[in-house]
Design a protein around this motif. Structure first.
Motif, mmCIF file in Angstrom:
data_model
loop_
_atom_site.group_PDB
_atom_site.id
_atom_site.type_symbol
_atom_site.label_atom_id
_atom_site.label_comp_id
_atom_site.label_asym_id
_atom_site.label_seq_id
_atom_site.Cartn_x
_atom_site.Cartn_y
_atom_site.Cartn_z
ATOM 1 N N LYS A 23 0.819 -1.233 0.000
ATOM 2 C CA LYS A 23 0.000 0.000 0.000
ATOM 3 C C LYS A 23 0.836 1.258 0.000
ATOM 4 O O LYS A 23 1.496 1.563 0.992
ATOM 5 N N LEU A 24 0.779 1.991 -1.092
ATOM 6 C CA LEU A 24 1.398 3.317 -1.150
ATOM 7 C C LEU A 24 0.260 4.341 -1.103
ATOM 8 O O LEU A 24 -0.897 3.989 -1.332
ATOM 9 N N ALA A 25 0.576 5.604 -0.828
ATOM 10 C CA ALA A 25 -0.491 6.606 -0.714
ATOM 11 C C ALA A 25 -1.343 6.670 -1.983
ATOM 12 O O ALA A 25 -2.553 6.803 -1.915
ATOM 13 N N ALA A 58 -0.106 6.015 -11.966
ATOM 14 C CA ALA A 58 -0.374 6.603 -10.649
ATOM 15 C C ALA A 58 0.853 7.311 -10.093
ATOM 16 O O ALA A 58 0.743 8.266 -9.333
ATOM 17 N N TYR A 59 2.036 6.858 -10.444
ATOM 18 C CA TYR A 59 3.262 7.389 -9.841
ATOM 19 C C TYR A 59 3.934 8.455 -10.711
ATOM 20 O O TYR A 59 4.353 9.491 -10.219
ATOM 21 N N GLY A 60 4.052 8.148 -12.009
ATOM 22 C CA GLY A 60 4.836 9.057 -12.859
ATOM 23 C C GLY A 60 4.219 9.217 -14.243
ATOM 24 O O GLY A 60 3.087 8.792 -14.506
ATOM 25 N N TRP A 140 13.762 -2.313 3.957
ATOM 26 C CA TRP A 140 12.515 -2.984 3.592
ATOM 27 C C TRP A 140 11.371 -2.014 3.832
ATOM 28 O O TRP A 140 11.408 -1.244 4.798
ATOM 29 N N THR A 141 10.358 -2.051 2.969
ATOM 30 C CA THR A 141 9.198 -1.197 3.171
ATOM 31 C C THR A 141 8.080 -1.968 3.860
ATOM 32 O O THR A 141 7.684 -3.035 3.381
ATOM 33 N N LEU A 142 7.607 -1.431 4.979
ATOM 34 C CA LEU A 142 6.448 -2.002 5.674
ATOM 35 C C LEU A 142 5.225 -1.290 5.113
ATOM 36 O O LEU A 142 5.061 -0.093 5.339
ATOM 37 N N PHE A 166 13.736 0.259 8.058
ATOM 38 C CA PHE A 166 12.359 0.108 7.604
ATOM 39 C C PHE A 166 11.792 1.445 7.160
ATOM 40 O O PHE A 166 11.947 2.462 7.841
ATOM 41 N N LYS A 167 11.148 1.396 5.985
ATOM 42 C CA LYS A 167 10.485 2.602 5.463
ATOM 43 C C LYS A 167 8.989 2.354 5.553
ATOM 44 O O LYS A 167 8.504 1.297 5.134
ATOM 45 N N LEU A 168 8.265 3.299 6.111
ATOM 46 C CA LEU A 168 6.820 3.171 6.248
ATOM 47 C C LEU A 168 6.151 4.076 5.221
ATOM 48 O O LEU A 168 6.503 5.255 5.112
ATOM 49 N N VAL A 197 10.032 7.373 6.980
ATOM 50 C CA VAL A 197 8.707 7.417 6.352
ATOM 51 C C VAL A 197 8.806 7.990 4.946
ATOM 52 O O VAL A 197 9.706 8.777 4.634
ATOM 53 N N ASP A 198 7.842 7.567 4.105
ATOM 54 C CA ASP A 198 7.704 8.130 2.762
ATOM 55 C C ASP A 198 6.251 8.579 2.616
ATOM 56 O O ASP A 198 5.333 7.761 2.700
ATOM 57 N N VAL A 199 6.056 9.884 2.408
ATOM 58 C CA VAL A 199 4.708 10.458 2.348
ATOM 59 C C VAL A 199 4.214 10.540 0.902
ATOM 60 O O VAL A 199 3.034 10.798 0.643
ATOM 61 N N ASP A 249 12.370 12.652 -3.529
ATOM 62 C CA ASP A 249 12.182 11.484 -4.401
ATOM 63 C C ASP A 249 11.442 11.937 -5.664
ATOM 64 O O ASP A 249 12.067 12.197 -6.699
ATOM 65 N N GLU A 250 10.106 12.112 -5.572
ATOM 66 C CA GLU A 250 9.351 12.548 -6.757
ATOM 67 C C GLU A 250 9.870 13.879 -7.317
ATOM 68 O O GLU A 250 9.698 14.161 -8.509
ATOM 69 N N SER A 251 10.494 14.702 -6.473
ATOM 70 C CA SER A 251 11.012 15.996 -6.962
ATOM 71 C C SER A 251 12.077 15.824 -8.034
ATOM 72 O O SER A 251 12.354 16.743 -8.792
ATOM 73 N N GLY A 300 17.606 4.413 -4.361
ATOM 74 C CA GLY A 300 16.161 4.165 -4.400
ATOM 75 C C GLY A 300 15.744 3.076 -5.365
ATOM 76 O O GLY A 300 16.544 2.560 -6.149
ATOM 77 N N THR A 301 14.433 2.746 -5.299
ATOM 78 C CA THR A 301 13.870 1.723 -6.188
ATOM 79 C C THR A 301 12.519 2.174 -6.709
ATOM 80 O O THR A 301 11.833 2.964 -6.049
ATOM 81 N N MET A 302 12.140 1.666 -7.862
ATOM 82 C CA MET A 302 10.760 1.767 -8.338
ATOM 83 C C MET A 302 10.153 0.362 -8.288
ATOM 84 O O MET A 302 9.297 0.029 -9.079
ATOM 85 N N LEU A 303 10.593 -0.422 -7.318
ATOM 86 C CA LEU A 303 10.126 -1.799 -7.120
ATOM 87 C C LEU A 303 10.370 -2.634 -8.373
ATOM 88 O O LEU A 303 9.484 -3.371 -8.832
ATOM 89 N N GLU A 304 11.580 -2.489 -8.906
ATOM 90 C CA GLU A 304 11.967 -3.271 -10.075
ATOM 91 C C GLU A 304 12.207 -4.727 -9.684
ATOM 92 O O GLU A 304 12.478 -5.038 -8.522
ATOM 93 N N THR A 326 20.428 1.652 0.774
ATOM 94 C CA THR A 326 19.546 1.501 -0.391
ATOM 95 C C THR A 326 18.240 0.847 0.039
ATOM 96 O O THR A 326 18.112 0.350 1.152
ATOM 97 N N GLU A 327 17.302 0.817 -0.934
ATOM 98 C CA GLU A 327 16.051 0.081 -0.719
ATOM 99 C C GLU A 327 15.849 -0.887 -1.892
ATOM 100 O O GLU A 327 14.750 -1.024 -2.403
ATOM 101 N N LEU A 328 16.912 -1.532 -2.307
ATOM 102 C CA LEU A 328 16.842 -2.384 -3.501
ATOM 103 C C LEU A 328 16.263 -3.767 -3.169
ATOM 104 O O LEU A 328 16.879 -4.788 -3.425
ATOM 105 N N PHE A 329 15.029 -3.755 -2.648
ATOM 106 C CA PHE A 329 14.417 -5.021 -2.222
ATOM 107 C C PHE A 329 13.386 -5.548 -3.218
ATOM 108 O O PHE A 329 12.720 -6.561 -2.946
ATOM 109 N N GLY A 330 13.220 -4.869 -4.364
ATOM 110 C CA GLY A 330 12.141 -5.207 -5.307
ATOM 111 C C GLY A 330 11.935 -6.702 -5.544
ATOM 112 O O GLY A 330 10.819 -7.207 -5.414
HETATM 113 C C1 MUC Z 1 8.780 5.346 -3.523
HETATM 114 O O1 MUC Z 1 8.086 6.340 -3.618
HETATM 115 O O2 MUC Z 1 9.826 5.449 -2.909
HETATM 116 C C2 MUC Z 1 10.054 2.561 -3.116
HETATM 117 C C3 MUC Z 1 9.909 1.653 -2.109
HETATM 118 C C4 MUC Z 1 8.546 1.403 -1.950
HETATM 119 O O3 MUC Z 1 7.995 0.658 -1.153
HETATM 120 O O4 MUC Z 1 7.863 2.162 -2.838
HETATM 121 C C5 MUC Z 1 8.764 2.786 -3.705
HETATM 122 C C6 MUC Z 1 8.348 4.089 -4.225
#
Ligand code: MUC
Ligand code: MG
Length: 373
Positions: A23-25, A58-60, A140-142, A166-168, A197-199, A249-251, A300-304, A326-330
Motif C-alpha cells: 500500500k502506497l499513498a 499513478a506514480y509518474g 525494507w518497506t512495511l 524500515f520505510k513506512l 517514512v515516505d509520504v 524522491d518525486e522531486s 532508491g527503487t521503483m520496485l523493479e 539503499t532500498e533495492l528489495f524489489g
Molecule cells: C517510492 O516512492 O519510494 C520505493 C519503495 C517502496 O515501497 O515504494 C517505492 C516508491
C-alpha cells in the motif's frame, strides 16, 4: 574495435504477483508490472534491461504500456543499425530525438551496458568506473496497511538478518492516524532499527510543518517527499525547519531537477533512481551533483525486479558515500522470478555479481509464462 551493430530491440511486459498487497499513498500494488528490454547485437550478444514504474500512471508520467509503445515506435528505430558498443553515442542520439521518457531510456541504457559488459567480460560496475564496496545495505518497506502486521513483519526481518532499516508508506490516512502508526512501530523496534517514512507528496505544507516535528521528536530518521514536487518554496522551508532530514524522491524527474533542487537547498538527501534519471550512467550524474552540493545519497527503487535492481546496484556500488543505504528489495516483494538465478540477499546486504554484464540470465520459460500476450 570495429562497429558491432544493434540488430533488434524488444520490450516485453510481464505481470508478476507480489507476496502481499503493497500500500502506497497513491496506489496499492496487488502485482508488479515489469517491462523487460532485450537488445540483440550483431556479435550474437544480447543485453537485457528493465523499465519499471509503479501503478500504471499513478506514480509518474510513463506507464508500462507507454514505455513499450515509445520504445517500439520511437526509440528502437533510432538505435537499430547503430554501434552497440558506443553507449555515449547511442544515448546522445536518444536524448536529441526524444524528450523525457527516462524510464524507457533507463531500460535501454541498462541493456546496452549489460551487452557491453558481456562483450568485454566485465561487470557493469567496472564499466561504470569500478566498485568501491562489496555489497549494499538494503531497507525494507512495511506497507501492509496494518500496524500489528507491520511490526510482526519487521521483527521477522530482524530475526533472519535480512533488513534493519524500515520505510513506512504513509500519507493516505489522516495525519494523526499515520503519526500514531509510525510512532507505534518505532516504539516496538526501538534502537534495533532505523525507521523512516515516505509520504509520497500527500501532505500540504501546513500539515507537514507539525508532522515533521512530531516524527523527528519520536526518533524517525528520515522523511521522504512530504509535500508536492511542485511546491519548491515549501520544500526549501521544510528542509530548513524539520528536525529529521528531508529526502527528495518525486522531486527528481531528471538530472536537471537534481541540479535545481541542490541550488535551491530543497533537500538534504537525494533518492537515486535509475528510471527517473534515464539509466545507471544518468543516475551517477545526479549523484555527482549531490556530492558537489554536500547532499547525502540513498539508493532508491521503483520496485523493479531482478534486472532493474541489479542495474541500479551496479551504479550504486561505485559511489564513495551512500550515507542512507539503499532500498533495492524489489525482487523480494515478488513471488516469481524471470531470471535463472535470483539476486542474493544476506546479512542485511544485497550482493552485486562480479560476473560479466549485470550478472543475470533470463529464464525463457518463466518469461514466456508471465509475459502479456
Ligand atoms: C517510492 O516512492 O519510494 C520505493 C519503495 C517502496 O515501497 O515504494 C517505492 C516508491
Ligand atoms: Mg518515495
Amino acid at each position: 574495435m570495429s562497429h558491432i551493430l544493434i540488430e533488434s530491440i524488444e520490450a516485453v511486459i510481464v505481470d508478476l504477483p507480489t507476496i502481499r498487497p503493497h500500500k502506497l499513498a497513491m496506489h496499492t500494488l496487488q502485482k508488479q508490472t515489469l517491462v523487460i528490454i532485450r537488445v540483440r547485437c550483431a556479435d550474437g550478444i544480447e543485453g537485457i534491461g528493465e523499465s519499471t514504474t509503479i501503478g500504471g500512471l499513478a506514480y509518474g508520467n510513463e506507464s508500462p504500456e507507454s514505455i513499450k509503445t515509445n520504445i517500439e515506435c520511437h526509440l528502437a528505430p533510432l538505435l537499430i543499425g547503430q554501434d552497440a558498443s558506443n553507449i555515449n553515442a547511442a544515448m546522445l542520439r536518444l536524448d536529441k530525438a526524444a524528450k523525457g521518457n527516462t524510464f524507457a531510456k533507463s531500460g535501454l541504457e541498462s541493456a546496452l551496458l549489460d551487452a557491453q559488459g558481456k562483450r568485454l567480460g566485465l561487470p557493469v560496475s567496472e564499466l561504470l568506473g569500478g566498485r568501491v564496496r562489496d555489497s549494499l545495505e538494503v531497507a525494507w518497506t512495511l506497507a501492509s496497511g496494518d500496524t500489528a502486521k507491520d511490526i510482526a513483519e519487521a521483527e521477522q526481518m530482524l530475526d533472519i538478518r535480512r533488513h534493519r532499516i524500515f520505510k513506512l508508506k504513509i500519507g493516505a490516512n489522516e495525519v494523526s492516524a499515520d503519526l500514531k502508526h509510525v510512532i507505534a512501530i518505532k516504539k516496538a523496534l526501538g534502537e534495533r532499527a532505523s525507521v523512516r517514512v515516505d509520504v509520497n507528496q500527500y501532505w500540504d505544507e501546513s500539515q507537514a510543518i507539525r508532522a515533521c516535528q512530531v516524527l523527528g521528536d519520536n526518533g524517525i530518521d528520515l522523511i521522504e517527499q512530504p509535500i508536492s514536487r511542485i511546491n519548491r518554496a515549501g520544500q526549501v522551508r521544510l528542509n530548513q525547519r524539520s528536525p529529521a532530514p528531508i529526502m527528495a524522491d518525486e522531486s527528481i524527474e531528471s538530472v536537471a531537477d537534481a541540479f535545481s533542487l541542490a541550488a535551491d537547498g530543497a533537500a538534504s538527501i537525494f533518492a537515486l533512481k535509475i528510471g527517473k534519471n534515464g539509466g545507471p550512467r544518468a543516475v551517477l550524474r545526479t549523484a555527482q551533483i549531490a556530492e558537489a552540493a554536500g547532499i547525502a545519497l540513498y539508493g532508491g527503487t521503483m520496485l523493479e525486479g531482478a534486472i532493474g535492481t541489479l542495474a541500479s546496484a551496479h551504479a550504486f556500488i561505485t559511489l564513495s558515500r551512500l550515507t542512507w543505504g539503499t532500498e533495492l528489495f524489489g525482487p523480494l516483494l515478488l513471488t516469481e522470478e524471470i531470471v535463472t538465478e535470483a539476486p542474493v540477499y544476506r546479512d542485511f546486504q544485497l550482493e552485486v555479481p562480479r560476473s560479466p554484464g549485470l550478472g543475470l540470465t533470463l529464464d525463457e520459460e518463466r518469461l514466456a509464462f508471465f509475459r502479456r500476450t
